[in-house]
Design a protein around this motif. Structure first.
Motif, PDB file in Angstrom:
ATOM      1  N   ASP A 294       0.856  -1.181   0.000  1.00 49.55           N
ATOM      2  CA  ASP A 294       0.000   0.000   0.000  1.00 49.55           C
ATOM      3  C   ASP A 294       0.897   1.237   0.000  1.00 49.55           C
ATOM      4  OD1 ASP A 294      -1.781   2.045   0.385  1.00 49.55           O
ATOM      5  OD2 ASP A 294      -2.467   1.395   2.369  1.00 49.55           O
ATOM      6  N   THR A 296       0.255   4.228  -0.046  1.00 44.86           N
ATOM      7  CA  THR A 296      -0.217   5.371   0.753  1.00 44.86           C
ATOM      8  C   THR A 296       0.155   5.248   2.222  1.00 44.86           C
ATOM      9  OG1 THR A 296      -2.375   4.360   1.212  1.00 44.86           O
ATOM     10  CG2 THR A 296      -2.169   5.639  -0.825  1.00 44.86           C
ATOM     11  N   ASN A 297       0.632   4.073   2.618  1.00 45.96           N
ATOM     12  CA  ASN A 297       1.024   3.849   4.012  1.00 45.96           C
ATOM     13  C   ASN A 297       2.466   4.310   4.201  1.00 45.96           C
ATOM     14  OD1 ASN A 297       1.779   2.894   6.524  1.00 45.96           O
ATOM     15  ND2 ASN A 297       0.870   0.868   6.246  1.00 45.96           N
TER      16      ASN A 297
END
Length: 315
Positions: A294, A296-297
């Motif tokens: 991910d 966005t993490n």
């Protein structure tokens, strides 16, 4: 006194989207290496008989990228854990990796004189002590996970021990090494056999490093599976790049002998695909690895950057 123009500038800066600071992989790796080096130094104190402990420490503390322990720490933090709970496993993984290098360098295996710019273990301590130093590190690695891991439920520690043992045994590193030895000098080695060798010899321990960190933190089965696929992909990419560097790099750049694959008549990715196609395949594997994370993490940034580093490295 602030002018009207200055006030507008301040206001514009306040409402403008904040630019994201790019992740500094070099600083991250440097800081992590300092942590890992200190932990490794403390993990194997000198004892009697001094010869074997000295030999163990000689190779364990010889430097290197420390990629496996760093991956373990990074995935533990990605899954919500801490570096403290993962550090014993991180050290154990480097002990196992060091054992594999000591044994790999022996005359009965790859017969190398240099590793990380230094004489190989058997060149300093003799073949007999080198074998025993590797055995000592392997056995101690499991003791270290079991005895030093703190604030982690026992069932997770047991799962990690099982995962790491599978990665290093006949179903993993040892099995890959056997098929590698059996394939030397043969011209009929297929890409499937080559993938088997390196999925087991190289990628298995990388996968254990990545997944064990997540297990210690209590990651979901879904996240563990994604990280497992990430690790398998970067593991194969790592080996493809290693094969390329064996042809294109110098001994000074690698810190070990070059051209050994050609001398041993080993089938490699460049020998099957050529350098350009090998580079393309490695880049494709890295993209597949990154797709498992991910983006966005913020805690995924180290793993994303490490994946890019693997395909871009020159040593």
């Amino acid at each position: 006194m602030t002018s009207t123009r200055d006030q507008r500038v301040i206001a514009d800066e306040a409402i403008a989207p904040q630019r994201e600071t790019p992740f500094d992989l070099k600083a991250y790796l440097t800081a992590r290496q300092v942590q890992v080096e200190a932990a490794l130094d403390a993990s194997v104190p000198m004892s009697y008989p001094e010869t074997v402990y000295e030999a163990m420490r000689y190779s364990l503390l010889a430097g290197g990228k420390r990629l496996r322990p760093i991956l373990c720490l990074a995935t533990c933090e990605l899954a919500g854990g801490t570096s403290e709970m993962a550090m014993p496993t991180a050290c154990a993984l480097e002990m196992i990796h060091t054992m594999s290098l000591i044994h790999d360098d022996l005359p009965a295996m790859d017969n190398d004189d240099y590793r990380r710019g230094k004489l190989t273990n058997h060149k300093v301590y003799g073949e007999d002590v080198a074998i025993l130093a590797g055995d000592g590190l392997l056995a101690y690695s499991f003791e270290y996970i079991a005895s030093q891991t703190r604030n982690v439920p026992a069932e997770r520690v047991l799962q990690v021990v099982t995962q790491v043992a599978r990665a290093v045994g006949a179903a993993g590193l040892v099995g890959g090494q056997v098929v590698d030895l059996e394939s030397e000098g043969r011209s009929d080695v297929s890409i499937e056999t080559l993938n088997y060798i390196h999925t087991h010899k190289t990628a298995a321990l990388l996968e254990a490093s990545v997944v064990s960190g997540a297990v210690l933190a209590g990651a979901s089965a879904e996240l563990q599976q994604s990280l497992s696929r990430y690790a398998q992909n970067i593991g194969l990419a790592f080996q493809i790049v290693d094969d390329i560097l064996d042809i294109t790099a110098t001994q000074e750049e690698l810190g070990k002998s070059v051209g050994k694959d050609l001398q041993a008549q080993k089938v490699t990715y460049p020998s099957l695909w050529g350098i350009e196609e090998s580079q393309r395949q490695a880049a494709q594997l890295i993209e597949s690895a990154k797709a498992e994370l991910d983006a966005t993490n913020p805690n995924a940034q180290p793993l994303l950057a490490i994946a890019d580093y693997i395909v871009a490295r020159t040593h």
